[in-house]
Design an enzyme around this catalytic site. Structure first.
Site, mmCIF file in Angstrom:
data_model
loop_
_atom_site.group_PDB
_atom_site.id
_atom_site.type_symbol
_atom_site.label_atom_id
_atom_site.label_comp_id
_atom_site.label_asym_id
_atom_site.label_seq_id
_atom_site.Cartn_x
_atom_site.Cartn_y
_atom_site.Cartn_z
ATOM 1 N N GLU A 126 0.812 -1.229 0.000
ATOM 2 C CA GLU A 126 0.000 0.000 0.000
ATOM 3 C C GLU A 126 0.839 1.271 0.000
ATOM 4 O OE1 GLU A 126 -2.990 -0.138 3.094
ATOM 5 O OE2 GLU A 126 -4.027 -1.778 2.119
ATOM 6 N N GLU B 201 -5.599 -8.452 0.041
ATOM 7 C CA GLU B 201 -6.322 -8.064 1.263
ATOM 8 C C GLU B 201 -7.768 -7.812 0.881
ATOM 9 O OE1 GLU B 201 -4.780 -5.077 3.960
ATOM 10 O OE2 GLU B 201 -2.723 -5.633 3.442
HETATM 11 O O1 AHR Z 1 -5.340 -5.618 7.337
HETATM 12 C C1 AHR Z 1 -5.193 -4.438 8.066
HETATM 13 C C2 AHR Z 1 -4.432 -3.343 7.328
HETATM 14 O O2 AHR Z 1 -5.241 -2.889 6.260
HETATM 15 C C3 AHR Z 1 -3.141 -3.725 6.655
HETATM 16 O O3 AHR Z 1 -2.051 -3.639 7.497
HETATM 17 C C4 AHR Z 1 -3.013 -2.714 5.562
HETATM 18 O O4 AHR Z 1 -2.262 -3.193 4.471
HETATM 19 C C5 AHR Z 1 -4.437 -2.367 5.216
HETATM 20 O O5 AHR Z 1 -4.634 -1.005 5.127
#
Ligand code: AHR
Length: 502
Positions: A176, A295
């Site tokens: 990210e 994610e």
């Molecule tokens: O999964 C929680 C957080 O969400 C992670 O660390 C990040 O990559 C995302 O913003």
């Protein structure tokens, strides 16, 4: 059922998307909250193994059907020095984790996680730090993990108890990096350059690695789209996958929109595929990148005060959302959407595995239990086998505040030529209306229903807990029937159904 069904679906054995990518059933273990400490790792727990890992959690991860696990972050990785987490535990430094304002004990690190992954039977997917670190640290870590003995970092791995290389194939180039919250956050051009240089150098250490370029952090980022475009201009020929992240929640009581979250995920996947392919076309490349949705989940971010509001403490609980059947229906629809794009999305990681927005929860020294979201994930991971079928869908729709008109019924289906089984997954996205459905199975030799389960939000606020771990469960379905190769019947409001036929 009389009259025309609200949703008509045709599945044909000849119309296929792609083989089911097993890596779609991935998860994520981050040094965050109680995912590692008190989640997978709790040396004092009665079920802990010699490495300190909870046996009950490993058993549940296996039951969940998790195939790949991403580690160690997430935001955490962007300030992490992997060298802190190797060697004798007593000698590892205690550090400030600036991502989550936690005191990091480093009692779990790369070797420990890779041993855990072996015990859990999952493929590791490691992320390198491109926030505060760069090419050298990434190459050193890769040498440590994958090179045979004979050079400094590989020899150190041997000294630390692992004579054979781990052979980790999947590597994320940072996390990210367009997010201002990210330690060492970068512009697209800055990240594109460092990702390209890191990829080039890593391939010289181990030519077998598969590399994931970090896409934009979420679809609502102003950088979404342009970020992927610029980053891939730098990295297209050097990477294999581009990442996507997205989280969904019910906001302001708008359950109708929340239940249609998969519509947004579908649009996001299409957008990233289009952007990726347009870069490939501009570069006149014959290579086709695939997507790593590494994610995704339901996350009630509205309850998280943000990192800046936190004080440094060791391993505090963070974002331990309790999930209802409504959340489970959305999770099922999201996973079905990923399956539907199996030709382009070949890796996906539900974030996270334990305690932190997770399907598995634990109590310190106590039990581990399955959240409501565990069940559809586990059943889809177990029964989606063979080829993903391409459905033709005609569904009546309904209006949502966030996404406009959406199809009320969503579907994903697989067919396994080996067993002859066709499995149909269906979601009714209406919060309050049952809907009639008809699924024609053509050229699939479906003669009988082997199993039919339903997860419906009959008690929308009910959740599972240590005291009541089985309050929300799928039940045996009775409202769908198979006659002459056609499944007909009703889907309850706000429900997920699985029908296995052979
Ligand atoms: O999964 C929680 C957080 O969400 C992670 O660390 C990040 O990559 C995302 O913003």
């Amino acid at each position: 059922m009389t009259g025309r069904p609200a949703a008509r679906i045709v599945l044909d054995g000849a119309y296929r998307v792609a083989p089911v990518p097993r890596r779609l059933f991935g998860s994520f273990v981050e040094h965050m909250g109680r995912c590692v400490y008190g989640g997978i790792y709790e040396p004092e727990h009665p079920t802990a193994d010699d490495d300190g890992f909870r046996g009950d959690v490993v058993d549940l991860a296996r039951e969940l059907g998790v195939s790949v696990v991403r580690y160690p972050g997430g935001n955490f990785v962007s300030g992490y020095d992997w060298r802190d987490g190797i060697g004798p535990r007593a000698e590892r430094p205690t550090r400030l984790d600036r991502a989550w304002k936690t005191i990091e004990s480093n009692q779990v690190g790369t070797d420990d996680f890779l041993r855990w992954a072996g015990a859990a039977g999952v493929e590791p997917m490691l992320a390198v730090n491109l926030g505060t670190a760069g090419v050298q640290e990434a190459c050193d870590l890769l040498e440590y993990c994958n090179r045979p003995a004979g050079t400094e970092w590989a020899d150190l791995r041997v000294k630390n108890g692992s004579p054979d290389p781990y052979g980790v194939r999947l590597w994320c180039l940072g996390n990210e990096m367009d997010g201002r919250w990210q330690i060492g956050h970068k512009t697209a051009a800055e990240y594109g350059r460092i990702a390209a240089e890191t990829a080039r150098a890593m391939r010289r250490v181990d030519r077998n690695v598969e590399l994931v370029a970090a896409g934009s952090s979420k679809p609502t980022m102003p950088t979404f789209g342009s970020w992927e475009s610029v980053v891939l201009e730098h990295t297209y020929d050097l990477v294999d996958h581009v990442s996507l992240h997205a989280y969904y929640e019910e906001l302001d009581g708008d359950r109708t929109s929340f239940l249609a979250s998969a519509v947004q995920m579908d649009a996001m996947i299409r957008a990233v595929v289009a952007t990726t392919d347009s870069v490939g076309a501009r570069l006149r490349s014959r290579k086709r990148l695939t997507l790593s949705f590494d994610e995704w989940n339901v996350w009630y971010e509205q309850h998280f005060p943000g990192e800046d509001a936190l004080d440094y403490v060791p391993h505090r609980p963070l974002i331990e959302d309790d999930y209802s059947a409504v959340d489970a229906v959305v999770v099922a629809d999201l996973l079905m959407t990923l399956l539907g794009h199996a030709d382009r999305v070949t890796i996906a990681c539900q974030a996270q595995l334990v305690n932190v927005i997770a399907p598995i929860r634990t109590e310190p020294g106590g039990p581990a239990w399955r959240q409501a979201t565990f069940h559809p994930f586990a059943l889809i991971a177990r029964h989606a086998r063979g080829e993903v079928l391409l459905p033709a869908v005609t569904s009546s729709g309904h209006r949502t505040e966030k996404y406009g008109d959406v199809a009320t019924v969503s579907v994903a289906a697989t067919h396994d030529e080996g067993t002859g089984e066709t499995v149909v997954f269906l979601v009714n996205r209406s919060p309050d209306r049952a809907t009639s459905v008809e699924v024609a199975l053509r050229d699939l030799s479906a003669k009988r229903i082997v199993e039919h389960v339903v997860l419906a939000a009959e008690e929308p606020d009910a959740v599972n807990s240590a005291a009541a771990p089985d309050r929300v469960l799928p039940r045996r379905g009775q409202d769908l029937h198979l006659d002459d190769g056609v499944i007909r019947g009703e889907l309850p409001p706000c429900s997920w159904s699985m029908v296995r036929t052979s």
